[in-house]
Write a protein that holds these residues in place. Sequence first.
Motif, PDB file in Angstrom:
ATOM      1  N   TYR A  17       0.829  -1.197   0.000  1.00  0.00           N
ATOM      2  CA  TYR A  17       0.000   0.000   0.000  1.00  0.00           C
ATOM      3  C   TYR A  17       0.867   1.251   0.000  1.00  0.00           C
ATOM      4  N   GLU A  18       0.458   2.220  -0.792  1.00  0.00           N
ATOM      5  CA  GLU A  18       1.067   3.552  -0.752  1.00  0.00           C
ATOM      6  C   GLU A  18      -0.032   4.566  -1.031  1.00  0.00           C
ATOM      7  N   CYS A  19      -0.243   5.502  -0.098  1.00  0.00           N
ATOM      8  CA  CYS A  19      -1.281   6.517  -0.230  1.00  0.00           C
ATOM      9  C   CYS A  19      -1.011   7.378  -1.462  1.00  0.00           C
ATOM     10  N   VAL A  20      -2.028   7.579  -2.282  1.00  0.00           N
ATOM     11  CA  VAL A  20      -1.868   8.381  -3.494  1.00  0.00           C
ATOM     12  C   VAL A  20      -1.767   9.870  -3.183  1.00  0.00           C
ATOM     13  N   GLY A  63       1.841   9.539   0.099  1.00  0.00           N
ATOM     14  CA  GLY A  63       2.929   8.582  -0.024  1.00  0.00           C
ATOM     15  C   GLY A  63       3.151   7.697   1.196  1.00  0.00           C
ATOM     16  N   ASN A  64       2.346   7.866   2.251  1.00  0.00           N
ATOM     17  CA  ASN A  64       2.467   7.045   3.455  1.00  0.00           C
ATOM     18  C   ASN A  64       2.213   5.575   3.110  1.00  0.00           C
ATOM     19  N   ARG A  65       2.851   4.662   3.841  1.00  0.00           N
ATOM     20  CA  ARG A  65       2.705   3.233   3.559  1.00  0.00           C
ATOM     21  C   ARG A  65       1.903   2.484   4.623  1.00  0.00           C
ATOM     22  N   GLU A  66       1.375   3.195   5.613  1.00  0.00           N
ATOM     23  CA  GLU A  66       0.584   2.544   6.656  1.00  0.00           C
ATOM     24  C   GLU A  66      -0.887   2.875   6.463  1.00  0.00           C
ATOM     25  N   TYR A  67      -1.745   1.877   6.708  1.00  0.00           N
ATOM     26  CA  TYR A  67      -3.175   2.056   6.470  1.00  0.00           C
ATOM     27  C   TYR A  67      -3.993   1.266   7.479  1.00  0.00           C
ATOM     28  N   GLU A  68      -5.270   1.582   7.542  1.00  0.00           N
ATOM     29  CA  GLU A  68      -6.230   0.825   8.324  1.00  0.00           C
ATOM     30  C   GLU A  68      -7.322   0.366   7.368  1.00  0.00           C
ATOM     31  N   VAL A 101     -10.123   1.453   2.834  1.00  0.00           N
ATOM     32  CA  VAL A 101      -8.693   1.469   3.106  1.00  0.00           C
ATOM     33  C   VAL A 101      -8.340   2.927   3.365  1.00  0.00           C
ATOM     34  N   SER A 102      -7.909   3.239   4.601  1.00  0.00           N
ATOM     35  CA  SER A 102      -7.641   4.622   4.999  1.00  0.00           C
ATOM     36  C   SER A 102      -6.180   4.822   5.371  1.00  0.00           C
ATOM     37  N   CYS A 103      -5.590   5.870   4.862  1.00  0.00           N
ATOM     38  CA  CYS A 103      -4.221   6.248   5.203  1.00  0.00           C
ATOM     39  C   CYS A 103      -4.182   6.693   6.663  1.00  0.00           C
ATOM     40  N   THR A 104      -3.226   6.187   7.436  1.00  0.00           N
ATOM     41  CA  THR A 104      -3.126   6.550   8.846  1.00  0.00           C
ATOM     42  C   THR A 104      -2.520   7.938   9.053  1.00  0.00           C
ATOM     43  N   LYS A 105      -1.908   8.498   8.015  1.00  0.00           N
ATOM     44  CA  LYS A 105      -1.284   9.810   8.142  1.00  0.00           C
ATOM     45  C   LYS A 105      -2.239  10.942   7.754  1.00  0.00           C
ATOM     46  N   GLU A 128     -10.147   5.102   0.465  1.00  0.00           N
ATOM     47  CA  GLU A 128     -10.652   4.513  -0.773  1.00  0.00           C
ATOM     48  C   GLU A 128     -11.753   3.534  -0.404  1.00  0.00           C
ATOM     49  N   LEU A 129     -12.828   3.497  -1.216  1.00  0.00           N
ATOM     50  CA  LEU A 129     -13.944   2.577  -1.004  1.00  0.00           C
ATOM     51  C   LEU A 129     -13.959   1.539  -2.105  1.00  0.00           C
ATOM     52  N   TYR A 130     -14.221   0.305  -1.715  1.00  0.00           N
ATOM     53  CA  TYR A 130     -14.341  -0.786  -2.675  1.00  0.00           C
ATOM     54  C   TYR A 130     -15.662  -1.504  -2.430  1.00  0.00           C
ATOM     55  N   SER A 131     -16.466  -1.618  -3.466  1.00  0.00           N
ATOM     56  CA  SER A 131     -17.759  -2.273  -3.370  1.00  0.00           C
ATOM     57  C   SER A 131     -17.573  -3.780  -3.226  1.00  0.00           C
ATOM     58  N   LEU A 132     -18.296  -4.373  -2.280  1.00  0.00           N
ATOM     59  CA  LEU A 132     -18.274  -5.811  -2.058  1.00  0.00           C
ATOM     60  C   LEU A 132     -19.644  -6.384  -2.414  1.00  0.00           C
ATOM     61  N   LYS A 133     -19.670  -7.609  -2.829  1.00  0.00           N
ATOM     62  CA  LYS A 133     -20.939  -8.259  -3.160  1.00  0.00           C
ATOM     63  C   LYS A 133     -21.627  -8.726  -1.882  1.00  0.00           C
ATOM     64  N   THR A 134     -22.965  -8.577  -1.855  1.00  0.00           N
ATOM     65  CA  THR A 134     -23.765  -9.102  -0.757  1.00  0.00           C
ATOM     66  C   THR A 134     -24.692 -10.169  -1.313  1.00  0.00           C
ATOM     67  N   SER A 135     -25.028 -11.122  -0.472  1.00  0.00           N
ATOM     68  CA  SER A 135     -25.913 -12.199  -0.924  1.00  0.00           C
ATOM     69  C   SER A 135     -27.354 -11.875  -0.540  1.00  0.00           C
ATOM     70  N   THR A 136     -28.290 -12.419  -1.296  1.00  0.00           N
ATOM     71  CA  THR A 136     -29.705 -12.226  -1.007  1.00  0.00           C
ATOM     72  C   THR A 136     -30.049 -12.777   0.370  1.00  0.00           C
ATOM     73  N   GLY A 137     -29.452 -13.896   0.734  1.00  0.00           N
ATOM     74  CA  GLY A 137     -29.706 -14.496   2.044  1.00  0.00           C
ATOM     75  C   GLY A 137     -29.366 -13.566   3.188  1.00  0.00           C
ATOM     76  N   TRP A 138     -28.208 -12.914   3.104  1.00  0.00           N
ATOM     77  CA  TRP A 138     -27.812 -11.973   4.165  1.00  0.00           C
ATOM     78  C   TRP A 138     -28.728 -10.768   4.179  1.00  0.00           C
ATOM     79  N   ASN A 139     -29.195 -10.306   3.001  1.00  0.00           N
ATOM     80  CA  ASN A 139     -30.121  -9.169   2.956  1.00  0.00           C
ATOM     81  C   ASN A 139     -31.442  -9.525   3.610  1.00  0.00           C
ATOM     82  N   VAL A 140     -31.947 -10.738   3.381  1.00  0.00           N
ATOM     83  CA  VAL A 140     -33.191 -11.190   4.015  1.00  0.00           C
ATOM     84  C   VAL A 140     -32.997 -11.299   5.514  1.00  0.00           C
TER      85      VAL A 140
END
Length: 70
Positions: A6-9, A12-17, A42-46, A51-63
Motif C-alpha cells: 500500500y502507498e497513499c496516493v 505517499g504514506n505506507r501505513e493504512y487501516e 482502506v484509509s491512510c493513517t497519516k 478509498e472505497l471498494y464495493s463488495l458483493k452481498t448475498s440475497t440471504g444476508w439481505n433477508v
Amino acid sequence: MEQKRYECVKCGNREYEADQFQATGGNFAKLFDIQNKKFATVSCTKCGYTELYSLKTSTGWNVLDFLIGS
C-alpha cells in the motif's frame, strides 16, 4: 502471486487501516432499513485519505438483515 504494498496516493504514506461498512441503497431498502450495499475501506493513517471498494452481498444476508432489523 506478487502482493502489492500500500502507498497513499495523496501523501505517499505506507501505513493504512482497513475496515468495512454497510449502507442502504434504493427506496425499498431505505423504507425498511435494509443495508444491502457493502463496502471495504482502506484509509491512510497519516492524512486520512480513504478509498472505497464495493463488495458483493448475498440475497440471504439481505433477508436475514431485514428479519433481524439490524
